[in-house]
Design an enzyme around this catalytic site. Structure first.
Site, PDB file in Angstrom:
ATOM      1  N   HIS A  61     -32.753  26.025  34.878  1.00 27.75           N
ATOM      2  CA  HIS A  61     -31.628  25.607  34.044  1.00 27.75           C
ATOM      3  C   HIS A  61     -31.374  24.120  34.304  1.00 27.75           C
ATOM      4  CE1 HIS A  61     -29.900  29.735  33.113  1.00 27.75           C
ATOM      5  NE2 HIS A  61     -29.883  29.072  31.966  1.00 27.75           N
ATOM      6  N   CYS A  71     -31.227  33.258  28.214  1.00 29.14           N
ATOM      7  CA  CYS A  71     -32.045  32.761  29.323  1.00 29.14           C
ATOM      8  C   CYS A  71     -32.470  33.891  30.246  1.00 29.14           C
ATOM      9  CB  CYS A  71     -31.288  31.690  30.100  1.00 29.14           C
ATOM     10  SG  CYS A  71     -30.965  30.202  29.108  1.00 29.14           S
ATOM     11  N   GLU A  81     -33.839  29.474  39.073  1.00 36.78           N
ATOM     12  CA  GLU A  81     -33.420  30.875  39.047  1.00 36.78           C
ATOM     13  C   GLU A  81     -34.403  31.722  39.854  1.00 36.78           C
ATOM     14  OE1 GLU A  81     -30.566  31.638  37.950  1.00 36.78           O
ATOM     15  OE2 GLU A  81     -30.082  29.948  36.650  1.00 36.78           O
TER      16      GLU A  81
END
Length: 137
Positions: free
Chosen positions: A100, A81, A17
């Site tokens: 992830h 998250c 991310e």
């Protein structure tokens, strides 16, 4: 460097991310909590980028031939998250990362994910010294 790892039932790759988002939290979490402000940090920037160059991490890990597909995302979702990632980025001044992973066995074993996470963290640490302090989108 803080590295968070979360399981995504939708993930088919190990996903790095790039950033965390402050607004748009409308769904209750596992403890039936949702901030009244629908944001992580009232008055915080809309988006905070990690100081880690996730594109470079992805390319380096992919080139290492681990056999695990690694990708980059600009949206960790507006749930636990992303909330965790944004807050961590805010408090660490961008010195955080979020990865992830797909559920075990779909398609990777725990050993494969472990090797991939080790390689990812090694690359992040190598790049951290070179990272520019470009946090805000």
């Amino acid at each position: 460097l803080l590295v968070h790892v979360g399981v995504s039932g939708m993930a088919t790759t190990v996903t790095l991310e790039k950033c965390g988002r402050n607004h748009g939290y409308k769904v209750l979490d596992n403890s039936s909590f949702c901030p009244d402000s629908q944001c992580c940090i009232v008055g915080g920037p809309d988006c905070i980028n990690s100081v880690i160059d996730m594109e470079s991490v992805c390319k380096r890990v992919t080139a290492s031939g681990l056999g695990v597909v690694v990708s980059v995302s600009k949206d960790a979702g507006r749930y636990l998250c992303d909330f965790t990632y944004y807050t961590s980025l805010y408090l660490s001044h961008g010195r955080s990362a979020f990865v992830h992973v797909p559920p075990l066995g779909k398609p990777y074993s725990g050993e494969e994910l472990g090797r991939a996470l080790q390689a990812i963290i090694r690359e992040m640490l190598q790049l951290l010294d070179q990272a520019e302090e470009k946090m805000h989108c």
